[in-house]
Design a protein around this motif. Structure first.
Motif, PDB file in Angstrom:
ATOM      1  N   PRO A  42       0.805  -1.222   0.000  1.00  0.00           N
ATOM      2  CA  PRO A  42       0.000   0.000   0.000  1.00  0.00           C
ATOM      3  C   PRO A  42       0.839   1.273   0.000  1.00  0.00           C
ATOM      4  O   PRO A  42       0.303   2.361  -0.173  1.00  0.00           O
ATOM      5  CB  PRO A  42      -0.832  -0.114   1.282  1.00  0.00           C
ATOM      6  CG  PRO A  42      -0.110  -1.078   2.144  1.00  0.00           C
ATOM      7  CD  PRO A  42       0.662  -1.990   1.236  1.00  0.00           C
ATOM      8  N   ASP A  43       2.157   1.143   0.151  1.00  0.00           N
ATOM      9  CA  ASP A  43       3.027   2.321   0.230  1.00  0.00           C
ATOM     10  C   ASP A  43       4.096   2.288  -0.867  1.00  0.00           C
ATOM     11  O   ASP A  43       5.291   2.367  -0.596  1.00  0.00           O
ATOM     12  CB  ASP A  43       3.676   2.376   1.617  1.00  0.00           C
ATOM     13  CG  ASP A  43       4.280   3.727   1.917  1.00  0.00           C
ATOM     14  OD1 ASP A  43       4.095   4.674   1.121  1.00  0.00           O
ATOM     15  OD2 ASP A  43       4.968   3.839   2.942  1.00  0.00           O
ATOM     16  N   LEU A  44       3.656   2.184  -2.114  1.00  0.00           N
ATOM     17  CA  LEU A  44       4.596   2.100  -3.240  1.00  0.00           C
ATOM     18  C   LEU A  44       5.440   3.359  -3.404  1.00  0.00           C
ATOM     19  O   LEU A  44       6.548   3.295  -3.930  1.00  0.00           O
ATOM     20  CB  LEU A  44       3.842   1.836  -4.546  1.00  0.00           C
ATOM     21  CG  LEU A  44       3.200   0.468  -4.693  1.00  0.00           C
ATOM     22  CD1 LEU A  44       2.371   0.407  -5.978  1.00  0.00           C
ATOM     23  CD2 LEU A  44       4.252  -0.625  -4.686  1.00  0.00           C
ATOM     24  N   LYS A  45       4.930   4.498  -2.935  1.00  0.00           N
ATOM     25  CA  LYS A  45       5.676   5.754  -3.114  1.00  0.00           C
ATOM     26  C   LYS A  45       6.963   5.786  -2.309  1.00  0.00           C
ATOM     27  O   LYS A  45       7.959   6.331  -2.758  1.00  0.00           O
ATOM     28  CB  LYS A  45       4.798   6.952  -2.774  1.00  0.00           C
ATOM     29  CG  LYS A  45       3.699   7.155  -3.797  1.00  0.00           C
ATOM     30  CD  LYS A  45       2.855   8.364  -3.488  1.00  0.00           C
ATOM     31  CE  LYS A  45       1.764   8.464  -4.538  1.00  0.00           C
ATOM     32  NZ  LYS A  45       0.874   9.568  -4.301  1.00  0.00           N
ATOM     33  N   THR A  46       6.957   5.193  -1.098  1.00  0.00           N
ATOM     34  CA  THR A  46       8.178   5.212  -0.285  1.00  0.00           C
ATOM     35  C   THR A  46       8.904   3.872  -0.299  1.00  0.00           C
ATOM     36  O   THR A  46      10.096   3.828  -0.028  1.00  0.00           O
ATOM     37  CB  THR A  46       7.884   5.617   1.178  1.00  0.00           C
ATOM     38  OG1 THR A  46       6.965   4.694   1.742  1.00  0.00           O
ATOM     39  CG2 THR A  46       7.328   7.026   1.247  1.00  0.00           C
ATOM     40  N   HIS A  47       8.194   2.787  -0.592  1.00  0.00           N
ATOM     41  CA  HIS A  47       8.828   1.471  -0.706  1.00  0.00           C
ATOM     42  C   HIS A  47       9.126   1.222  -2.184  1.00  0.00           C
ATOM     43  O   HIS A  47       8.267   0.765  -2.928  1.00  0.00           O
ATOM     44  CB  HIS A  47       7.924   0.371  -0.151  1.00  0.00           C
ATOM     45  CG  HIS A  47       7.645   0.498   1.304  1.00  0.00           C
ATOM     46  ND1 HIS A  47       6.573  -0.116   1.889  1.00  0.00           N
ATOM     47  CD2 HIS A  47       8.291   1.150   2.292  1.00  0.00           C
ATOM     48  CE1 HIS A  47       6.581   0.157   3.192  1.00  0.00           C
ATOM     49  NE2 HIS A  47       7.612   0.935   3.453  1.00  0.00           N
ATOM     50  N   THR A  48      10.341   1.531  -2.589  1.00  0.00           N
ATOM     51  CA  THR A  48      10.676   1.492  -4.016  1.00  0.00           C
ATOM     52  C   THR A  48      11.547   0.299  -4.397  1.00  0.00           C
ATOM     53  O   THR A  48      11.979   0.212  -5.542  1.00  0.00           O
ATOM     54  CB  THR A  48      11.380   2.795  -4.426  1.00  0.00           C
ATOM     55  OG1 THR A  48      12.548   2.964  -3.614  1.00  0.00           O
ATOM     56  CG2 THR A  48      10.450   4.002  -4.247  1.00  0.00           C
ATOM     57  N   ASP A  49      11.797  -0.602  -3.462  1.00  0.00           N
ATOM     58  CA  ASP A  49      12.610  -1.780  -3.767  1.00  0.00           C
ATOM     59  C   ASP A  49      11.845  -3.044  -3.364  1.00  0.00           C
ATOM     60  O   ASP A  49      10.861  -2.987  -2.636  1.00  0.00           O
ATOM     61  CB  ASP A  49      13.969  -1.714  -3.055  1.00  0.00           C
ATOM     62  CG  ASP A  49      13.813  -1.693  -1.546  1.00  0.00           C
ATOM     63  OD1 ASP A  49      13.767  -2.791  -0.947  1.00  0.00           O
ATOM     64  OD2 ASP A  49      13.714  -0.589  -0.968  1.00  0.00           O
ATOM     65  N   THR A  50      12.325  -4.172  -3.843  1.00  0.00           N
ATOM     66  CA  THR A  50      11.642  -5.447  -3.623  1.00  0.00           C
ATOM     67  C   THR A  50      11.560  -5.813  -2.149  1.00  0.00           C
ATOM     68  O   THR A  50      10.517  -6.273  -1.675  1.00  0.00           O
ATOM     69  CB  THR A  50      12.345  -6.558  -4.427  1.00  0.00           C
ATOM     70  OG1 THR A  50      12.290  -6.207  -5.817  1.00  0.00           O
ATOM     71  CG2 THR A  50      11.683  -7.905  -4.229  1.00  0.00           C
ATOM     72  N   ALA A  51      12.635  -5.616  -1.395  1.00  0.00           N
ATOM     73  CA  ALA A  51      12.635  -5.987   0.028  1.00  0.00           C
ATOM     74  C   ALA A  51      11.592  -5.201   0.803  1.00  0.00           C
ATOM     75  O   ALA A  51      10.800  -5.786   1.564  1.00  0.00           O
ATOM     76  CB  ALA A  51      14.018  -5.773   0.636  1.00  0.00           C
ATOM     77  N   SER A  52      11.552  -3.886   0.638  1.00  0.00           N
ATOM     78  CA  SER A  52      10.597  -3.083   1.410  1.00  0.00           C
ATOM     79  C   SER A  52       9.167  -3.323   0.946  1.00  0.00           C
ATOM     80  O   SER A  52       8.243  -3.313   1.762  1.00  0.00           O
ATOM     81  CB  SER A  52      10.960  -1.597   1.357  1.00  0.00           C
ATOM     82  OG  SER A  52      10.906  -1.100   0.038  1.00  0.00           O
ATOM     83  N   GLN A  53       8.956  -3.562  -0.352  1.00  0.00           N
ATOM     84  CA  GLN A  53       7.607  -3.870  -0.819  1.00  0.00           C
ATOM     85  C   GLN A  53       7.137  -5.221  -0.283  1.00  0.00           C
ATOM     86  O   GLN A  53       5.991  -5.363   0.129  1.00  0.00           O
ATOM     87  CB  GLN A  53       7.537  -3.843  -2.344  1.00  0.00           C
ATOM     88  CG  GLN A  53       7.566  -2.441  -2.909  1.00  0.00           C
ATOM     89  CD  GLN A  53       7.345  -2.404  -4.406  1.00  0.00           C
ATOM     90  OE1 GLN A  53       6.792  -3.322  -5.008  1.00  0.00           O
ATOM     91  NE2 GLN A  53       7.779  -1.311  -5.026  1.00  0.00           N
ATOM     92  N   THR A  54       8.025  -6.213  -0.266  1.00  0.00           N
ATOM     93  CA  THR A  54       7.664  -7.530   0.281  1.00  0.00           C
ATOM     94  C   THR A  54       7.256  -7.397   1.746  1.00  0.00           C
ATOM     95  O   THR A  54       6.210  -7.917   2.157  1.00  0.00           O
ATOM     96  CB  THR A  54       8.833  -8.517   0.128  1.00  0.00           C
ATOM     97  OG1 THR A  54       9.149  -8.660  -1.261  1.00  0.00           O
ATOM     98  CG2 THR A  54       8.501  -9.871   0.718  1.00  0.00           C
ATOM     99  N   ALA A  55       8.058  -6.697   2.524  1.00  0.00           N
ATOM    100  CA  ALA A  55       7.735  -6.498   3.947  1.00  0.00           C
ATOM    101  C   ALA A  55       6.437  -5.722   4.103  1.00  0.00           C
ATOM    102  O   ALA A  55       5.594  -6.056   4.952  1.00  0.00           O
ATOM    103  CB  ALA A  55       8.886  -5.784   4.650  1.00  0.00           C
ATOM    104  N   GLY A  56       6.226  -4.686   3.286  1.00  0.00           N
ATOM    105  CA  GLY A  56       4.997  -3.900   3.365  1.00  0.00           C
ATOM    106  C   GLY A  56       3.766  -4.731   3.052  1.00  0.00           C
ATOM    107  O   GLY A  56       2.732  -4.612   3.719  1.00  0.00           O
TER     108      GLY A  56
END
Length: 170
Positions: free
Chosen positions: A70-84
């Protein structure tokens, strides 16, 4: 990493989604009756009337639709998107009286990452995934399939989409 099967084929996401929808134990699910769970605000912020549910109960099994961070604007890499994504799914599962310990199957759809030479970032995925499964606090290690796909939400920066199947303990 053991337990993480990597299929290195590119499929348009719609093809994969149609294959997943059409396969499996659909007759068993229909025989048990279905309960649709509406789309959550994190996955449908505009509140659009879409022809999909966030999840569907079939007996004691919950099939959760593909989930984006839900936070694609600040999570711009695979690791942070996976965790999000996994944090948001964890929150959703709580509303259904489930935990990540009830997850039996995880399907991961990874897009090519422009920052990684247009390759999927499996290391980034593993870094984001590891804190949620197979830990001392949450020892469950669900079955997992990972596919490299072209995500329709890739234009918005999505690098990962995850769906899960969870089973309520009796």
């Amino acid at each position: 990493m053991r337990g993480m099967c990597i299929k290195r084929r590119k499929f348009p996401f719609a093809t994969v989604a149609a294959f997943v929808f059409m396969g499996g134990s659909t007759t068993t699910a229909f025989a048990q009756g279905l309960k649709n769970i509406p789309l959550t605000a994190s996955q449908n912020p505009s509140g659009a009337n879409l022809p999909a549910s966030q999840a569907v109960w079939a007996g004691d099994t919950l099939y959760v639709s593909g989930w984006l961070d839900p936070d694609l604007k600040t999570h711009t890499d695979t690791a942070s998107q996976t965790a999000g994504i996994l944090k948001d799914i964890q929150t959703f599962l709580k509303t259904q009286h489930l935990t990540l310990g009830d997850v039996a199957m995880v399907r991961v759809y990874l897009a090519a990452d422009p920052a990684k030479g247009d390759q999927m970032d499996i290391s980034g995925f593993r870094a984001g995934y590891r804190p949620f499964f197979g830990t001392k606090e949450q020892p469950n290690k669900p079955a997992c399939t990972t596919l490299e796909v072209v995500l329709p939400a890739g234009r918005r920066g999505a690098l990962v989409e995850i769906d899960v199947v969870a089973v309520r303990s009796k």
